[in-house]
Design a protein around this motif. Structure first.
Motif, PDB file in Angstrom:
ATOM      1  N   LEU B 156      -4.969  10.531   1.393  1.00 36.43           N
ATOM      2  CA  LEU B 156      -4.104  10.491   2.554  1.00 36.43           C
ATOM      3  C   LEU B 156      -3.103  11.635   2.486  1.00 36.43           C
ATOM      4  N   PRO B 157      -2.850  12.326   3.627  1.00 37.00           N
ATOM      5  CA  PRO B 157      -1.864  13.410   3.619  1.00 37.00           C
ATOM      6  C   PRO B 157      -0.461  12.864   3.322  1.00 37.00           C
ATOM      7  N   ASP B 158       0.396  13.733   2.790  1.00 34.21           N
ATOM      8  CA  ASP B 158       1.715  13.282   2.365  1.00 34.21           C
ATOM      9  C   ASP B 158       2.554  12.740   3.513  1.00 34.21           C
ATOM     10  N   ASN B 159       2.413  13.352   4.720  1.00 38.68           N
ATOM     11  CA  ASN B 159       3.269  12.844   5.803  1.00 38.68           C
ATOM     12  C   ASN B 159       2.825  11.457   6.256  1.00 38.68           C
ATOM     13  N   PHE B 160       1.557  11.075   5.988  1.00 35.98           N
ATOM     14  CA  PHE B 160       1.113   9.709   6.264  1.00 35.98           C
ATOM     15  C   PHE B 160       1.680   8.760   5.203  1.00 35.98           C
ATOM     16  N   ARG B 161       1.667   9.204   3.973  1.00 34.01           N
ATOM     17  CA  ARG B 161       2.119   8.350   2.882  1.00 34.01           C
ATOM     18  C   ARG B 161       3.633   8.160   2.893  1.00 34.01           C
ATOM     19  N   ALA B 162       4.348   8.995   3.699  1.00 34.70           N
ATOM     20  CA  ALA B 162       5.810   8.906   3.733  1.00 34.70           C
ATOM     21  C   ALA B 162       6.275   7.496   4.113  1.00 34.70           C
ATOM     22  N   PHE B 163       5.492   6.803   4.984  1.00 34.84           N
ATOM     23  CA  PHE B 163       5.925   5.466   5.434  1.00 34.84           C
ATOM     24  C   PHE B 163       6.023   4.496   4.263  1.00 34.84           C
ATOM     25  N   THR B 238       0.532  -1.943  10.801  1.00 32.97           N
ATOM     26  CA  THR B 238       1.781  -1.379  10.277  1.00 32.97           C
ATOM     27  C   THR B 238       1.852  -1.569   8.762  1.00 32.97           C
ATOM     28  N   ALA B 239       1.540  -2.782   8.314  1.00 35.05           N
ATOM     29  CA  ALA B 239       1.568  -3.052   6.872  1.00 35.05           C
ATOM     30  C   ALA B 239       0.541  -2.188   6.157  1.00 35.05           C
ATOM     31  N   GLY B 240      -0.613  -1.977   6.797  1.00 34.48           N
ATOM     32  CA  GLY B 240      -1.654  -1.146   6.198  1.00 34.48           C
ATOM     33  C   GLY B 240      -1.180   0.288   6.024  1.00 34.48           C
ATOM     34  N   ILE B 241      -0.495   0.815   7.045  1.00 32.10           N
ATOM     35  CA  ILE B 241       0.008   2.196   6.958  1.00 32.10           C
ATOM     36  C   ILE B 241       0.999   2.309   5.800  1.00 32.10           C
ATOM     37  N   MET B 242       1.864   1.271   5.649  1.00 32.46           N
ATOM     38  CA  MET B 242       2.832   1.321   4.546  1.00 32.46           C
ATOM     39  C   MET B 242       2.124   1.225   3.195  1.00 32.46           C
ATOM     40  N   LEU B 243       1.140   0.322   3.096  1.00 35.86           N
ATOM     41  CA  LEU B 243       0.453   0.136   1.815  1.00 35.86           C
ATOM     42  C   LEU B 243      -0.349   1.370   1.421  1.00 35.86           C
ATOM     43  N   GLY B 244      -0.852   2.124   2.440  1.00 36.88           N
ATOM     44  CA  GLY B 244      -1.553   3.359   2.149  1.00 36.88           C
ATOM     45  C   GLY B 244      -0.649   4.322   1.384  1.00 36.88           C
ATOM     46  N   GLY B 245       0.647   4.297   1.726  1.00 36.22           N
ATOM     47  CA  GLY B 245       1.591   5.158   1.035  1.00 36.22           C
ATOM     48  C   GLY B 245       1.877   4.705  -0.388  1.00 36.22           C
ATOM     49  N   PHE B 246       1.707   3.410  -0.647  1.00 35.24           N
ATOM     50  CA  PHE B 246       2.016   2.879  -1.985  1.00 35.24           C
ATOM     51  C   PHE B 246       0.958   3.265  -2.993  1.00 35.24           C
ATOM     52  N   GLY B 247      -0.255   2.804  -2.709  1.00 38.26           N
ATOM     53  CA  GLY B 247      -1.253   2.857  -3.771  1.00 38.26           C
ATOM     54  C   GLY B 247      -2.396   3.799  -3.492  1.00 38.26           C
ATOM     55  N   GLY B 248      -2.424   4.384  -2.279  1.00 38.14           N
ATOM     56  CA  GLY B 248      -3.543   5.256  -1.974  1.00 38.14           C
ATOM     57  C   GLY B 248      -4.748   4.462  -1.495  1.00 38.14           C
ATOM     58  N   VAL B 249      -5.895   5.116  -1.480  1.00 38.50           N
ATOM     59  CA  VAL B 249      -7.084   4.567  -0.846  1.00 38.50           C
ATOM     60  C   VAL B 249      -7.875   3.709  -1.835  1.00 38.50           C
ATOM     61  N   SER B 250      -8.125   2.462  -1.471  1.00 38.81           N
ATOM     62  CA  SER B 250      -9.044   1.651  -2.264  1.00 38.81           C
ATOM     63  C   SER B 250      -9.639   0.593  -1.345  1.00 38.81           C
ATOM     64  N   THR B 251     -10.740  -0.019  -1.775  1.00 36.44           N
ATOM     65  CA  THR B 251     -11.429  -0.948  -0.876  1.00 36.44           C
ATOM     66  C   THR B 251     -10.852  -2.358  -0.951  1.00 36.44           C
ATOM     67  N   ASP B 252      -9.896  -2.577  -1.858  1.00 38.87           N
ATOM     68  CA  ASP B 252      -9.374  -3.943  -1.941  1.00 38.87           C
ATOM     69  C   ASP B 252      -7.864  -4.011  -1.704  1.00 38.87           C
ATOM     70  N   VAL B 253      -7.319  -3.027  -0.950  1.00 36.24           N
ATOM     71  CA  VAL B 253      -5.866  -3.075  -0.696  1.00 36.24           C
ATOM     72  C   VAL B 253      -5.449  -4.345   0.019  1.00 36.24           C
ATOM     73  N   GLY B 254      -6.295  -4.813   0.952  1.00 34.54           N
ATOM     74  CA  GLY B 254      -5.868  -5.928   1.788  1.00 34.54           C
ATOM     75  C   GLY B 254      -6.261  -7.279   1.236  1.00 34.54           C
ATOM     76  N   GLN B 255      -7.015  -7.289   0.126  1.00 36.05           N
ATOM     77  CA  GLN B 255      -7.578  -8.546  -0.351  1.00 36.05           C
ATOM     78  C   GLN B 255      -6.508  -9.591  -0.678  1.00 36.05           C
ATOM     79  N   GLY B 256      -6.644 -10.752  -0.097  1.00 27.77           N
ATOM     80  CA  GLY B 256      -5.727 -11.841  -0.400  1.00 27.77           C
ATOM     81  C   GLY B 256      -4.418 -11.788   0.365  1.00 27.77           C
TER      82      GLY B 256
END
Lengths: 325, 329
Positions: B156-163, B238-256
């Motif tokens: 993810l580009p840095d300006n996306f991860r800023a959130f 919205t939560a997904g955009i924020m979480l993308g900034g936290f941990g980067g790309v993975s297939t189980d970010v949303g699990q649970g």
């Protein structure tokens, strides 16, 4: 008026819905096999293979039918299955002598979990969704903190549960058939069955009629968890060992609810039966088999499967005039 | 009589006082006090802000989920929608910062579509929401996997991860202020206004309390339900955009996360099957849940016991709520 109509309507439903599903599944299976020219799927072995795929989901779904009939629900079955599978293979550790104790322990634990679920719902008045969601999380957490991989193994004698057969018919399919007959008898011919429908149809009315509704709910949940424990035992036998993710990977909690609803049992309770559930399980197995024959890749399969769950339930609920949430 | 009257008034005031203090706030204070006892840096501004930053996505998710819960339904599809958002963002941008705006617009478009599908399945096809959103959970997850080919690719580009990760420095009073905390505050205010300050919010409560009565009162039950699902889906994006900034790309970010969001709402006093809930409560419910996770971490317990603790707190929150309702306290 409504009192007089009820039995007639129930009989009508009990006949039509499962039969329709059975015919639909058979037609779908036949079309897929003919279309892809995979005629070996139509042989006795192909059909037995199909039936074998219904055993795990079918066993959980029978238990789920009981709790949904009394207007409850059980979301902890997935974790209970994992607990059952891991406990069984951990206690057996490949030793045939430990088979009976392992099975007893699994069934006792399952009955205990079910009784606690039922008591939390009936006595503490916690909504069944939350109570069983919570107990599922508790089980999964304890299990995953103790085990993080396949634990122990199952002796060859126990693998016969999944792989053994009498003539062409596997034990497991026969077992599911007997379980279904048993539950069907329980619902149709025992006092417990009548009470279950009464509590699901109108809990306040059932209580006023002198039925101990709490006890019925606890019994239904105990049976449901027992069926989940049995599924765990079956999976341990089929996989030759148990891992803490076998239940979650099968999405058994949500899929068992889906097949029960597809089988015509109302989520609100009080109406439905065993054969609809069995037909729903068969439909799921047929859809899976057809996808395999058609060569649909794994991910699109998942997308279509989701759509089918919604569409299949919509077919019934559209008749519904009232609101659903 | 004259003696009895002030007596009952006093009782009533005491009763209404306990009813007005939200269970989520109380649980949060207790858990956070325990966290602070174990690790005092958490009550310093920097430590607290960092706690809020990491709890923010769950707060946003809960603030959206509560609309669906109050209207009487469930939204189980939010976890997979978060996964789809993160994977989708990496597929659209491919690391190119100039595409961030387009990616965010596309994600919200996807969110609206998923919300509409959920809402239409429930309102028009009359599929119970637990089944309908389970179906979209499976489908959305499948789409995310198809799109990314089953494994996370790109970054993810840095300006996306800023959130998720940008922090304003040298802010008076608090020292530093993460952007995600500001997002949480804005979402919470918007959701509070939507649920407690508008006619639409009243309708959501009415529909959840008694759909038939709401319909007879002239409320479009179907449209209200659909809007609630769209709001929940938007909060998930919205939560997904924020979480993308936290941990980067993975297939189980949303699990649970769907279960965590429902748990947060329940801890915050929202009632399943509809009719009761408040934004303040659920945001504090989310903070409570996160404080609990932090506490378990600090105590050095295995990660897996998170689930166990979450299950226990869930059941006890609902059981105590049910007990309070029965005894009228």
């Amino acid at each position: 008026m409504t009192l007089a109509l009820q039995p007639a309507r129930r009989r009508h439903r009990a006949f039509s819905v499962p039969l329709l599903l059975f015919i639909g599944s058979a037609a779908l299976y036949l079309c897929a096999a003919l279309w892809t020219q995979s005629l070996n799927q139509l042989s006795a072995e192909g059909i037995v293979g199909l039936l074998q795929r219904t055993v795990a989901l079918g066993t959980v779904a029978l238990g789920q039918t009981l709790v949904i009939l009394c207007a409850s629900i059980d979301l902890s079955v997935g974790s209970m299955i994992s607990v059952g599978a891991v406990l069984a293979s951990f206690i057996m550790r490949g030793a045939p002598a430990m088979m009976v104790p392992a099975v007893l322990v699994v069934l006792l634990v399952a009955a205990g979990v079910g009784a606690i679920n039922g008591l939390v719902i009936a006595k503490l008045k916690v909504s069944p969704l939350i109570a069983t969601l919570g107990s599922g999380l508790i089980l999964q957490g304890v299990l995953s903190s103790g085990f993080n991989n396949f634990a122990g193994s199952v002796p060859p004698a126990f693998q016969a549960v999944a792989y053994g057969a009498i003539g062409p018919l596997p034990w497991s399919v026969l077992g599911l058939g007997l379980l279904a007959l048993g539950v069907s008898w329980l619902l149709r011919s025992t006092r417990f069955g009548a009470h279950l429908y009464a509590v699901g149809g109108n809990a306040a009315g059932a209580r006023l009629a002198g039925i101990r509704t709490d006890r019925v709910i606890v019994q239904a949940h105990t049976l449901c968890s027992l069926f989940a424990g049995l599924t765990g035992l079956y999976l341990a036998s089929r996989l030759r060992s148990g891992a803490p993710w076998v239940g979650r990977d099968g999405v058994y909690d949500l899929e068992s609810i889906a097949v029960v609803v597809i089988g015509g049992t109302m989520l609100a309770g009080g109406r439905g039966g065993v054969w609809g559930t069995i037909a729903g399980v068969l439909l799921f197995a047929v859809i899976d088999a057809s996808f395999n024959m058609l060569g649909v890749p794994a991910f699109p399969k998942q997308v279509i499967r989701g759509a089918i769950v919604i569409a299949a339930v919509a077919v019934y609920s559209l008749r519904n005039k009232g609101h659903v949430a | 009589m004259t003696i009895a009257l002030p007596d009952t008034a006093l009782h009533r005031r005491a009763g209404s006082l306990t009813r007005h203090i939200n269970s989520g706030v109380v649980i949060f204070l207790v858990l956070f006090a325990a966290v602070a006892l174990k690790q005092p840096s958490y009550i310093e501004p920097a430590g607290f802000m960092n706690f809020l930053r990491r709890a923010a996505p769950l707060g946003v998710l809960a603030a959206g989920q509560v609309f669906v819960l109050v209207s009487g339904g469930f939204d189980l599809s939010v976890g997979s929608l978060i996964t789809l958002s993160v994977l989708g963002a990496s597929m659209i941008t491919g690391g190119d910062p100039s595409l961030t705006g387009a990616a965010i617009a596309a994600l919200y478009g996807i969110g609206v579509a998923v919300g509409l599908i959920n809402g239409i399945a429930v309102a028009f096809l009359k599929v119970p929401s637990i089944i309908a959103t389970l179906g979209t959970l499976l489908s959305v997850n499948g789409v995310a996997m198809m799109w990314s080919g089953g494994s996370p690719r790109g970054y993810l580009p840095d300006n996306f991860r800023a959130f998720g990760r940008f922090v304003f420095r040298d802010v008076p009073l608090v020292g530093q202020l993460p952007l995600s905390v500001i997002v949480l505050a804005i979402v919470a205010v918007l959701a509070w206004w939507g649920l407690h300050g508008t006619v639409f919010g009243r309708r959501v409560f009415a529909v959840g309390d008694n759909p038939r009565a709401a319909e007879l009162a002239g409320i479009r039950v179907d449209l209200t339900r659909i809007s609630a699902f769209v709001i929940s889906a938007l909060s998930a994006v919205t939560a997904g955009i924020m979480l993308g900034g936290f941990g980067g790309v993975s297939t189980d970010v949303g699990q649970g996360l769907e279960l965590q969001a429902i748990a947060a709402c329940v801890i915050g006093g929202a009632q399943l099957m509809g009719g009761r809930g408040s934004i303040t409560g659920v945001v504090f419910g989310a903070l409570s849940l996160f404080a609990l996770f932090t506490l378990l971490n600090l105590l050095g317990l295995p990660q897996a016991l998170r689930d166990t603790a979450q299950g226990l707190i869930l059941i006890s929150a609902v059981a105590s709520g049910a007990y309070r309702q029965r005894t009228g306290g």
